[in-house]
Design an enzyme around this catalytic site. Sequence first.
Site, PDB file in Angstrom:
ATOM      1  N   GLU A   1       0.827  -1.217   0.000  1.00  0.00           N
ATOM      2  CA  GLU A   1       0.000   0.000   0.000  1.00  0.00           C
ATOM      3  C   GLU A   1       0.854   1.257   0.000  1.00  0.00           C
ATOM      4  O   GLU A   1       0.616   2.189   0.760  1.00  0.00           O
ATOM      5  CB  GLU A   1      -0.944   0.001   1.208  1.00  0.00           C
ATOM      6  CG  GLU A   1      -1.903  -1.175   1.201  1.00  0.00           C
ATOM      7  CD  GLU A   1      -2.974  -1.102   2.276  1.00  0.00           C
ATOM      8  OE1 GLU A   1      -2.664  -0.622   3.381  1.00  0.00           O
ATOM      9  OE2 GLU A   1      -4.103  -1.519   2.000  1.00  0.00           O
TER      10      GLU A   1
ATOM     11  N   ASP B   1      -8.438  -8.914   3.585  1.00  0.00           N
ATOM     12  CA  ASP B   1      -8.218  -7.848   4.552  1.00  0.00           C
ATOM     13  C   ASP B   1      -9.279  -7.799   5.641  1.00  0.00           C
ATOM     14  O   ASP B   1     -10.152  -6.939   5.592  1.00  0.00           O
ATOM     15  CB  ASP B   1      -8.180  -6.501   3.800  1.00  0.00           C
ATOM     16  CG  ASP B   1      -7.606  -5.388   4.655  1.00  0.00           C
ATOM     17  OD1 ASP B   1      -7.142  -5.669   5.762  1.00  0.00           O
ATOM     18  OD2 ASP B   1      -7.634  -4.234   4.187  1.00  0.00           O
TER      19      ASP B   1
ATOM     20  N   GLU C   1     -12.785  -2.661  11.653  1.00  0.00           N
ATOM     21  CA  GLU C   1     -12.823  -1.803  10.477  1.00  0.00           C
ATOM     22  C   GLU C   1     -13.918  -2.208   9.490  1.00  0.00           C
ATOM     23  O   GLU C   1     -14.557  -1.361   8.881  1.00  0.00           O
ATOM     24  CB  GLU C   1     -11.443  -1.865   9.802  1.00  0.00           C
ATOM     25  CG  GLU C   1     -11.360  -1.162   8.477  1.00  0.00           C
ATOM     26  CD  GLU C   1      -9.979  -1.311   7.837  1.00  0.00           C
ATOM     27  OE1 GLU C   1      -9.075  -1.903   8.462  1.00  0.00           O
ATOM     28  OE2 GLU C   1      -9.819  -0.842   6.695  1.00  0.00           O
TER      29      GLU C   1
HETATM   30  C1  BDP Z   1      -6.195  -2.227   5.935  1.00  0.00           C
HETATM   31  C2  BDP Z   1      -6.511  -0.871   6.438  1.00  0.00           C
HETATM   32  C3  BDP Z   1      -5.351   0.074   6.362  1.00  0.00           C
HETATM   33  C4  BDP Z   1      -4.125  -0.577   6.949  1.00  0.00           C
HETATM   34  C5  BDP Z   1      -3.854  -1.876   6.245  1.00  0.00           C
HETATM   35  C6  BDP Z   1      -2.727  -2.675   6.853  1.00  0.00           C
HETATM   36  O1  BDP Z   1      -7.593  -0.357   5.694  1.00  0.00           O
HETATM   37  O2  BDP Z   1      -5.712   1.240   7.039  1.00  0.00           O
HETATM   38  O3  BDP Z   1      -3.025   0.262   6.849  1.00  0.00           O
HETATM   39  O4  BDP Z   1      -4.970  -2.705   6.328  1.00  0.00           O
HETATM   40  O5  BDP Z   1      -3.025  -3.682   7.490  1.00  0.00           O
HETATM   41  O6  BDP Z   1      -7.126  -3.064   6.519  1.00  0.00           O
HETATM   42  O7  BDP Z   1      -1.578  -2.334   6.698  1.00  0.00           O
END
Ligand code: BDP
Length: 717
Positions: free
Chosen positions: A307, A381, A409
């Site tokens: 990401e 996720d 989340e």
């Molecule tokens: C996702 C989230 C994000 C996190 C990412 C992670 O949306 O905010 O930074 O995972 O685990 O679930 O690094």
Amino acid sequence: MRVLKGALAAVVSLVVVLAPAHAVEEDGYQLWLRYRPLQQTGQAQQQAQTISYAGKASPTVRAAIDELRRGLQGMTGKAPAVATTVASGAIVLAKAGALPQGFSADGLADLGREGYLLKSASVNGKRVTVIAANDDIGLLYGAFGLLRALDTGKGLAALDERSAPKLQLRVLNHWDNLDRTVERGYSGQSIWNWWELPDIRERQYVDYARANASLGINGTVLNNVNSKAEILTAPWIAKVAALADVLRPYGIKVYLSARWSTPLELKETTTADPLAPEVAAWWRAKADEIYRAIPDFGGFLVKANSEGQPGPQDYHRTHADGANMLAAALAPHKGIVMWRAFVYAAEKPDDRAKQAYDEFKPLDGKFAPNVMVQVKNGAIDFQPREPFHPLFGAMPRTPLMMEFQITKEYLGFAMHMAYLGPLFEEVLKADTMQRPNGLTVAQVLEDTEHGQRLTGMAGVANIGSSRTWSGSHFDQANWYAYGRFAWDPQGDSRAFAREWATQTFSREPQAVTQIVDMMMRSREAVVDYMTPLGLHHLMDTGHHHGPGPWVDNLGRPDWNPTYYHKADKKGIGFDRTATGSNALAQYAPGVAKRWADPRTTPDELLLWFHHLPWDYAMPSGRTLWTELVARYDRGVAEAESLRARWEKLKPLVDERRYDEVAQRLDTQVKEARWWRDASVAYFQSVSGLPLPPGAKKPGRTLEQYKAIKFPYAAGHH
Ligand code: BDP
């Protein structure tokens, strides 16, 4: 007159019955450590008169004694005195080597540093209760174990318990930023008051430590995985050291999320290439600096090449190159690296669910011994339901650590009740089939085959400065269950719920049964009204609050819900079989075979693995379309039933907490309907099918649902 008297008596007895619940206004701050008075039954009669410990008490033993005194004061009305000699009725804290004469502590040696034994025994003709352990921390865990036993109705007289953690590292991951905002945090600001640290050490840090120690959590990563370089500079190390000092007596080590490019960003190196000597030297010096301030510092957690975060791949190096370089810097101090497997890169158009396995599987056996690879429970996720991650069981030469997300989340934040115990248990009990006789995810984590290797579990914390700590009363249960599963991955979510509810809400059996029942159904309700039948990632953009199955306009395909459900006029679902992305091939043959055929795929995972026509015949006899709508309806009905059940608990729960939970359940019902209506409206627009007979027409038009926006949602980043 007689009638009046009778009525008065009834009122008086009602008041007497209700008094304990209403006497104190409860705001949730005490968590499951409320230590409310026990009924005047056997338990209270066996009141401990003294707490005995021979020798000089370390800060950890002092914490154990303080907690016992606090707990017994609450539960029996009297805090026992502390003595060095053993009197009749004493609670005796004793370490191996200093056990009371004649006390047999069979098996104590096998319980390790952190294990404990609780036993009522007769010592020199005196009835005592012994907490025995090999180390101070075992005594602290034993003290909490004893208090839990008492609180949940086990008398001291018959105590005979032994317990030891099955995983070495039981860690919380705080996604807390340096400005006190929290990524995906729904419990207010970060509890770390960074600005005022290191000078101001808030009392809440001690209560945080107590709560975690009561569960056996022994590590905490203080900052967000999306880390900043500054956290590794001297002023911040001093702040971290202050927290480490507070947490140390409770057996909790601090760790930090390290940003890969830290030395480069601080302009102290010219590159962040893990194989460049200047980079390795910088990290060695940095580790030395940290350990000078925090001698028992735990190590680093790293999110790299994921990401948009920097990482070794920026220099054409592997995750192993990166992790091992950091591991070498930490090894002289016995520190570790937790390297996350949550990766998916923009350049790779393949099924996102496959990327972690594709990148990490070839690195099996290439990591240094003080590296753990931290794997999310599922390959996408933290969805309301995912099949277990294919990496579990597939990297036998690498210690794997579980990453669960406690903060919800994708499960309605702190506004919806969703007890995660069943989610954790479902994943941990899943059979990876990587061994002829089976190998569950829990067994992969416990890793008993490899003896001395590192083992662990991480939970993304739902803790904040909210008065309830977790944003809502019931979200505390997710912290609790996480801790209990980290201690025993083969534990039982219902038993944990029962323990939690008893300690947190009421010992009244009727109340406990009702509350546990609500908890146990709550997560499935969320699955049904958000993402039934294996659907996933349908939440709206950015904040993930509410439905967005129509979203198809984001920067990359695999951020869009349409990528995940692939619904069109003909059907719905993600084909991950050999005719599709073949993500199934990443699982052991036994699992892959079962899930390759929609007929042998459990309904719960159907659309995760298969793209099926709308008129596909479900085992229920309904078509897929009818079933889908029925599941959405079932979810709403369950949410309504949670609300109705809570109403019945009103006489059994203290007023403030009753009201606070009721408000959240009202919200949950409203939002469950919104999820259902918006999703049904959207999928109907795609399938072109009429609503199944009897199904309710969504309250608004699809365009109206699409127009709902939340630019300032909590936890946004
Ligand atoms: C996702 C989230 C994000 C996190 C990412 C992670 O949306 O905010 O930074 O995972 O685990 O679930 O690094």
